[in-house]
Design a protein around this motif. Structure first.
Motif, PDB file in Angstrom:
ATOM      1  N   LYS A 141       7.720   3.685  -4.046  1.00 14.97           N
ATOM      2  CA  LYS A 141       7.859   2.361  -4.647  1.00 14.97           C
ATOM      3  C   LYS A 141       9.299   1.847  -4.508  1.00 14.97           C
ATOM      4  O   LYS A 141       9.524   0.690  -4.174  1.00 14.97           O
ATOM      5  CB  LYS A 141       7.446   2.395  -6.123  1.00 14.97           C
ATOM      6  CG  LYS A 141       7.403   1.043  -6.772  1.00 14.97           C
ATOM      7  CD  LYS A 141       6.844   1.132  -8.187  1.00 14.97           C
ATOM      8  CE  LYS A 141       6.709  -0.240  -8.787  1.00 14.97           C
ATOM      9  NZ  LYS A 141       6.098  -0.186 -10.105  1.00 14.97           N
ATOM     10  N   GLY A 142      10.266   2.717  -4.733  1.00 15.40           N
ATOM     11  CA  GLY A 142      11.675   2.342  -4.594  1.00 15.40           C
ATOM     12  C   GLY A 142      12.043   2.017  -3.162  1.00 15.40           C
ATOM     13  O   GLY A 142      12.792   1.068  -2.893  1.00 15.40           O
ATOM     14  N   ILE A 143      11.515   2.800  -2.231  1.00 15.13           N
ATOM     15  CA  ILE A 143      11.779   2.559  -0.807  1.00 15.13           C
ATOM     16  C   ILE A 143      11.182   1.216  -0.385  1.00 15.13           C
ATOM     17  O   ILE A 143      11.822   0.438   0.329  1.00 15.13           O
ATOM     18  CB  ILE A 143      11.214   3.715   0.053  1.00 15.13           C
ATOM     19  CG1 ILE A 143      11.959   5.015  -0.267  1.00 15.13           C
ATOM     20  CG2 ILE A 143      11.302   3.377   1.535  1.00 15.13           C
ATOM     21  CD1 ILE A 143      11.315   6.246   0.333  1.00 15.13           C
ATOM     22  N   ALA A 144       9.978   0.941  -0.833  1.00 14.09           N
ATOM     23  CA  ALA A 144       9.318  -0.323  -0.489  1.00 14.09           C
ATOM     24  C   ALA A 144      10.072  -1.513  -1.078  1.00 14.09           C
ATOM     25  O   ALA A 144      10.222  -2.549  -0.419  1.00 14.09           O
ATOM     26  CB  ALA A 144       7.885  -0.312  -0.988  1.00 14.09           C
ATOM     27  N   LYS A 145      10.576  -1.353  -2.290  1.00 11.20           N
ATOM     28  CA  LYS A 145      11.340  -2.429  -2.931  1.00 11.20           C
ATOM     29  C   LYS A 145      12.621  -2.712  -2.146  1.00 11.20           C
ATOM     30  O   LYS A 145      12.987  -3.878  -1.933  1.00 11.20           O
ATOM     31  CB  LYS A 145      11.665  -2.050  -4.370  1.00 11.20           C
ATOM     32  CG  LYS A 145      12.258  -3.158  -5.178  1.00 11.20           C
ATOM     33  CD  LYS A 145      12.406  -2.775  -6.626  1.00 11.20           C
ATOM     34  CE  LYS A 145      12.974  -3.911  -7.440  1.00 11.20           C
ATOM     35  NZ  LYS A 145      13.089  -3.567  -8.852  1.00 11.20           N
TER      36      LYS A 145
ATOM     37  N   ASP B  70       0.836  -1.211   0.000  1.00  7.07           N
ATOM     38  CA  ASP B  70       0.000   0.000   0.000  1.00  7.07           C
ATOM     39  C   ASP B  70       0.870   1.259   0.000  1.00  7.07           C
ATOM     40  O   ASP B  70       0.578   2.234  -0.683  1.00  7.07           O
ATOM     41  CB  ASP B  70      -0.931   0.016   1.215  1.00  7.07           C
ATOM     42  CG  ASP B  70      -2.040  -1.024   1.111  1.00  7.07           C
ATOM     43  OD1 ASP B  70      -2.363  -1.429  -0.023  1.00  7.07           O
ATOM     44  OD2 ASP B  70      -2.572  -1.420   2.163  1.00  7.07           O
ATOM     45  N   PHE B  71       1.955   1.226   0.769  1.00 10.44           N
ATOM     46  CA  PHE B  71       2.893   2.342   0.821  1.00 10.44           C
ATOM     47  C   PHE B  71       3.531   2.569  -0.556  1.00 10.44           C
ATOM     48  O   PHE B  71       3.656   3.704  -1.010  1.00 10.44           O
ATOM     49  CB  PHE B  71       3.967   2.032   1.873  1.00 10.44           C
ATOM     50  CG  PHE B  71       5.030   3.091   2.014  1.00 10.44           C
ATOM     51  CD1 PHE B  71       4.752   4.305   2.627  1.00 10.44           C
ATOM     52  CD2 PHE B  71       6.311   2.872   1.535  1.00 10.44           C
ATOM     53  CE1 PHE B  71       5.726   5.275   2.764  1.00 10.44           C
ATOM     54  CE2 PHE B  71       7.293   3.833   1.665  1.00 10.44           C
ATOM     55  CZ  PHE B  71       7.003   5.040   2.284  1.00 10.44           C
ATOM     56  N   ALA B  72       3.895   1.480  -1.247  1.00  9.60           N
ATOM     57  CA  ALA B  72       4.531   1.572  -2.560  1.00  9.60           C
ATOM     58  C   ALA B  72       3.581   2.117  -3.624  1.00  9.60           C
ATOM     59  O   ALA B  72       4.016   2.757  -4.581  1.00  9.60           O
ATOM     60  CB  ALA B  72       5.053   0.210  -2.993  1.00  9.60           C
ATOM     61  N   ALA B  73       2.297   1.894  -3.457  1.00  7.03           N
ATOM     62  CA  ALA B  73       1.317   2.329  -4.451  1.00  7.03           C
ATOM     63  C   ALA B  73       1.044   3.832  -4.399  1.00  7.03           C
ATOM     64  O   ALA B  73       0.447   4.382  -5.327  1.00  7.03           O
ATOM     65  CB  ALA B  73       0.006   1.573  -4.262  1.00  7.03           C
TER      66      ALA B  73
ATOM     67  N   LYS C  72      13.704  -6.188  -0.058  1.00  5.44           N
ATOM     68  CA  LYS C  72      14.984  -6.859  -0.300  1.00  5.44           C
ATOM     69  C   LYS C  72      15.757  -7.051   1.007  1.00  5.44           C
ATOM     70  O   LYS C  72      16.338  -8.106   1.254  1.00  5.44           O
ATOM     71  CB  LYS C  72      15.806  -6.067  -1.302  1.00  5.44           C
ATOM     72  CG  LYS C  72      17.007  -6.808  -1.810  1.00  5.44           C
ATOM     73  CD  LYS C  72      17.454  -6.196  -3.112  1.00  5.44           C
ATOM     74  CE  LYS C  72      18.502  -7.043  -3.750  1.00  5.44           C
ATOM     75  NZ  LYS C  72      18.022  -7.888  -4.790  1.00  5.44           N
ATOM     76  N   ILE C  73      15.754  -6.037   1.865  1.00  9.05           N
ATOM     77  CA  ILE C  73      16.456  -6.113   3.149  1.00  9.05           C
ATOM     78  C   ILE C  73      15.879  -7.234   4.011  1.00  9.05           C
ATOM     79  O   ILE C  73      16.615  -8.000   4.624  1.00  9.05           O
ATOM     80  CB  ILE C  73      16.393  -4.760   3.886  1.00  9.05           C
ATOM     81  CG1 ILE C  73      17.261  -3.741   3.160  1.00  9.05           C
ATOM     82  CG2 ILE C  73      16.825  -4.908   5.342  1.00  9.05           C
ATOM     83  CD1 ILE C  73      17.067  -2.318   3.638  1.00  9.05           C
ATOM     84  N   TYR C  74      14.554  -7.332   4.053  1.00  8.54           N
ATOM     85  CA  TYR C  74      13.899  -8.335   4.897  1.00  8.54           C
ATOM     86  C   TYR C  74      13.651  -9.651   4.169  1.00  8.54           C
ATOM     87  O   TYR C  74      13.020 -10.555   4.722  1.00  8.54           O
ATOM     88  CB  TYR C  74      12.582  -7.788   5.455  1.00  8.54           C
ATOM     89  CG  TYR C  74      12.814  -6.707   6.471  1.00  8.54           C
ATOM     90  CD1 TYR C  74      13.304  -7.020   7.733  1.00  8.54           C
ATOM     91  CD2 TYR C  74      12.578  -5.379   6.164  1.00  8.54           C
ATOM     92  CE1 TYR C  74      13.542  -6.022   8.666  1.00  8.54           C
ATOM     93  CE2 TYR C  74      12.809  -4.372   7.099  1.00  8.54           C
ATOM     94  CZ  TYR C  74      13.289  -4.711   8.341  1.00  8.54           C
ATOM     95  OH  TYR C  74      13.529  -3.733   9.264  1.00  8.54           O
ATOM     96  N   ALA C  75      14.144  -9.781   2.927  1.00 11.32           N
ATOM     97  CA  ALA C  75      13.982 -11.001   2.119  1.00 11.32           C
ATOM     98  C   ALA C  75      12.515 -11.419   2.038  1.00 11.32           C
ATOM     99  O   ALA C  75      12.182 -12.597   2.164  1.00 11.32           O
ATOM    100  CB  ALA C  75      14.847 -12.125   2.657  1.00 11.32           C
ATOM    101  N   ALA C  76      11.635 -10.444   1.824  1.00  7.22           N
ATOM    102  CA  ALA C  76      10.205 -10.721   1.714  1.00  7.22           C
ATOM    103  C   ALA C  76       9.892 -11.181   0.295  1.00  7.22           C
ATOM    104  O   ALA C  76      10.335 -10.572  -0.680  1.00  7.22           O
ATOM    105  CB  ALA C  76       9.397  -9.479   2.051  1.00  7.22           C
TER     106      ALA C  76
END
Length: 154
Positions: free
Chosen positions: A114-118, A105-108, A122-126
């Protein structure tokens, strides 16, 4: 005697296959496909359950957590006779709705977010993987035959 035990456990019994499109758009909200049954012996299928679920994993090593969410599910009652060397198919339409996380929702909201959410994912390996499960109830067997296929949701 041995034949009865094999039939009861589903050995040489009904095999289930799923035929779905290679890629499915989330915006469609449904998956159209076919469930195919094959068998080495004549058997009767009484019902078929088709389920779409998301396997959401995050973290690494001992801290890795995995959750599963059901996105859509249908159950069809039927009385199919599956004969040896003949495939029997049932068509289905499975409606589904995707569960969006707070990060999605934050990325949308905008392109910068969107870049921050991506990066956070990646950091949390989601990671989310989507699977379609087809399971049949066969008369006279204890273990239901099933098929699990990975689906690409876009």
């Amino acid at each position: 005697m041995f034949g009865r035990v094999k039939r009861y456990l589903g050995i040489e019994g009904v095999k289930v296959e799923v035929e779905v499109p290679e890629k499915v758009r989330i915006s469609q909200g449904q998956i159209e496909g076919k469930v195919r049954f094959l068998s080495m012996n004549e058997q009767s299928v009484t019902s078929v359950k088709v389920k779409l679920f998301e396997r959401y994993s995050r973290g690494r090593g001992e801290e890795k957590k995995i959750d599963e969410y059901t996105l859509g599910e249908i159950e069809m009652q039927t009385n199919l006779q599956v004969t040896p060397d003949e495939a029997v198919e049932i068509e289905f339409i499975l409606p589904f709705s995707v569960v969006r996380s707070e990060v999605d929702d934050f990325a949308a909201k905008n392109l910068l977010f969107k870049g921050i959410a991506k990066a956070a994912k990646k950091i949390y390996a989601a990671q989310s993987d989507y699977y379609l499960l087809a399971e049949a109830k066969v008369k006279g067997t204890a273990l239901p035959p099933f098929c699990r296929e990975k689906i690409n949701l876009l």
